[in-house]
Write a protein that holds these residues in place. Structure first.
Motif, PDB file in Angstrom:
ATOM      1  N   VAL A  26       0.861  -1.184   0.000  1.00 20.30           N
ATOM      2  CA  VAL A  26       0.000   0.000   0.000  1.00 20.30           C
ATOM      3  C   VAL A  26       0.902   1.240   0.000  1.00 20.30           C
ATOM      4  O   VAL A  26       1.422   1.626   1.047  1.00 20.30           O
ATOM      5  CB  VAL A  26      -0.936   0.039   1.219  1.00 20.30           C
ATOM      6  N   PRO A  27       1.127   1.850  -1.166  1.00 19.94           N
ATOM      7  CA  PRO A  27       1.934   3.072  -1.198  1.00 19.94           C
ATOM      8  C   PRO A  27       1.112   4.267  -0.730  1.00 19.94           C
ATOM      9  O   PRO A  27      -0.019   4.473  -1.174  1.00 19.94           O
ATOM     10  CB  PRO A  27       2.304   3.204  -2.682  1.00 19.94           C
ATOM     11  N   GLN A  60      -4.271  -0.842  -2.796  1.00 20.48           N
ATOM     12  CA  GLN A  60      -3.261  -1.888  -2.717  1.00 20.48           C
ATOM     13  C   GLN A  60      -2.741  -2.216  -4.114  1.00 20.48           C
ATOM     14  O   GLN A  60      -3.468  -2.114  -5.104  1.00 20.48           O
ATOM     15  CB  GLN A  60      -3.845  -3.148  -2.082  1.00 20.48           C
ATOM     16  N   LEU A  61      -1.464  -2.617  -4.167  1.00 12.78           N
ATOM     17  CA  LEU A  61      -0.822  -2.977  -5.429  1.00 12.78           C
ATOM     18  C   LEU A  61      -0.009  -4.250  -5.243  1.00 12.78           C
ATOM     19  O   LEU A  61       0.442  -4.546  -4.130  1.00 12.78           O
ATOM     20  CB  LEU A  61       0.143  -1.871  -5.880  1.00 12.78           C
ATOM     21  N   PRO A  62       0.247  -4.982  -6.331  1.00 13.00           N
ATOM     22  CA  PRO A  62       1.258  -6.038  -6.254  1.00 13.00           C
ATOM     23  C   PRO A  62       2.621  -5.409  -5.967  1.00 13.00           C
ATOM     24  O   PRO A  62       2.901  -4.285  -6.408  1.00 13.00           O
ATOM     25  CB  PRO A  62       1.228  -6.667  -7.652  1.00 13.00           C
ATOM     26  N   ALA A  63       3.458  -6.111  -5.251  1.00 14.17           N
ATOM     27  CA  ALA A  63       4.767  -5.565  -4.886  1.00 14.17           C
ATOM     28  C   ALA A  63       5.568  -5.137  -6.108  1.00 14.17           C
ATOM     29  O   ALA A  63       6.312  -4.149  -6.066  1.00 14.17           O
ATOM     30  CB  ALA A  63       5.546  -6.592  -4.072  1.00 14.17           C
ATOM     31  N   SER A  64       5.416  -5.850  -7.220  1.00 14.84           N
ATOM     32  CA  SER A  64       6.189  -5.541  -8.425  1.00 14.84           C
ATOM     33  C   SER A  64       5.822  -4.189  -9.031  1.00 14.84           C
ATOM     34  O   SER A  64       6.587  -3.627  -9.816  1.00 14.84           O
ATOM     35  CB  SER A  64       5.984  -6.637  -9.475  1.00 14.84           C
ATOM     36  N   GLU A  65       4.658  -3.644  -8.667  1.00 13.10           N
ATOM     37  CA  GLU A  65       4.211  -2.373  -9.237  1.00 13.10           C
ATOM     38  C   GLU A  65       4.514  -1.172  -8.337  1.00 13.10           C
ATOM     39  O   GLU A  65       4.204  -0.034  -8.693  1.00 13.10           O
ATOM     40  CB  GLU A  65       2.706  -2.430  -9.520  1.00 13.10           C
ATOM     41  N   LEU A  66       5.120  -1.412  -7.197  1.00 13.77           N
ATOM     42  CA  LEU A  66       5.435  -0.319  -6.279  1.00 13.77           C
ATOM     43  C   LEU A  66       6.535   0.560  -6.854  1.00 13.77           C
ATOM     44  O   LEU A  66       7.587   0.071  -7.260  1.00 13.77           O
ATOM     45  CB  LEU A  66       5.874  -0.890  -4.929  1.00 13.77           C
TER      46      LEU A  66
END
Length: 224
Positions: free
Chosen positions: A90-91, A201-207
Motif C-alpha cells: 500500500v503506497p 493496494q498494489l502487487p509488490a512488483s508495481e510499487l
C-alpha cells in the motif's frame, strides 16, 4: 486487517503495525543509518505484538516525496518483504500521511511542506475529514517556498519541517492564517491508518517511489 507500515523518506525512521486491532510502533529521528535501523525496528514491533510477519495482510510504505536515498530504502524493503510473504503493498504519500495525522480527529485543510534542501520544499494541501482518505486539493510538488500557491481558505493547519525553515515566506505565499499542527515529520502509524482506511493496494512488483524532483529535471531539460 493486519498491517505493517514503514517510513524512511525523511530524517525520521518509523515502523508501526496493527495486528487484530492492537498497535505497536517505533519512531526515531536519524541523520543517517535508516538501513541499519529499519529491520531491528520491524522485529521489535512484531515482537511487542507477539506476532509473526506471516499474519500480515498487507505492507504499507511512505512512497515519497522525500530524500532520494530514504524513499528508495523504504520502497526496496517493502518490496522484498511483500514478495517473500506474497502480500500486496500500500503506497501512501508522505504528505498525505502528515495531513491525516494533523487533522484526522477534527477535520481541516492542511498545508504540508517538508524541507527539500537546496532552498525548496515538498508541498501539498489536503482537505481532511475524519474516517475518509485525505483529498489532495493542491497537487504535490517540489518548488521554492515563495512559489507555493495561495489557498482559498480563511485558515489552514500546517505540518512539516518546511514551515519551521521558511515560516514567513510560506505564510505569505499561502495567503491565509496558519495554525501549527505540531506535526513535523511523517509517521508509519499515520501511513498504516490510511492503509486501513482503504488506500489502494498494489502487487509488490508495481510499487514505485515518488521523488517529485524528476519533474524539475524534466522541466529543465525541456527548457534547454
Amino acid at each position: 486487517m493486519n498491517v505493517l507500515a514503514i517510513d524512511t523518506a525523511t530524517e525520521a525512521c518509523s515502523v508501526a503495525a496493527s495486528i487484530g486491532g492492537v498497535w505497536a510502533e517505533r519512531f526515531v529521528e536519524l541523520g543517517r543509518g535508516h538501513t541499519d535501523a529499519l529491520m531491528p525496528m520491524i522485529h521489535a514491533v512484531m515482537a511487542e505484538l507477539e506476532a509473526d510477519l506471516g499474519v500480515l495482510d498487507c505492507i504499507a510504505v511512505g512512497r515519497g516525496p522525500g530524500a532520494f536515498t530514504g524513499v528508495r530504502i523504504g520502497v526496496a524493503c517493502v518490496q522484498g518483504l511483500a514478495h517473500g510473504l506474497n502480500v500486496p503493498v500500500v503506497p501512501v504519500s508522505n504528505l498525505a500521511a502528515m495531513a491525516w495525522e494533523a487533522a484526522s480527529e477534527q477535520g481541516a485543510w492542511v498545508a504540508v511542506a517538508i524541507d527539500a534542501r537546496a532552498g525548496g520544499v515538498y508541498f501539498g494541501a489536503y482537505a481532511v475529514t475524519p474516517s475518509a482518505l485525505p483529498e489532495c486539493v493542491v497537487a504535490e510538488r517540489v518548488c521554492p517556498p515563495d512559489a507555493v500557491p495561495a489557498l482559498d481558505q480563511r485558515s489552514v493547519l500546517t505540518a512539516g519541517t518546511g514551515w519551521s525553515r521558511h515560516p514567513e515566506v510560506l505564510g505569505a505565499a499561502v495567503g491565509c492564517e496558519q495554525v501549527d499542527s505540531g506535526v513535523r515529520l511523517p509517521s508509519a502509524r499515520a501511513i498504516a491508518e490510511l492503509a486501513l482506511l482503504g488506500a489502494a493496494q498494489l502487487p509488490a512488483s508495481e510499487l514505485e517511489p515518488v521523488y517529485l524532483r524528476d519533474q524539475v529535471v524534466h522541466s529543465s531539460a525541456r527548457k534547454a
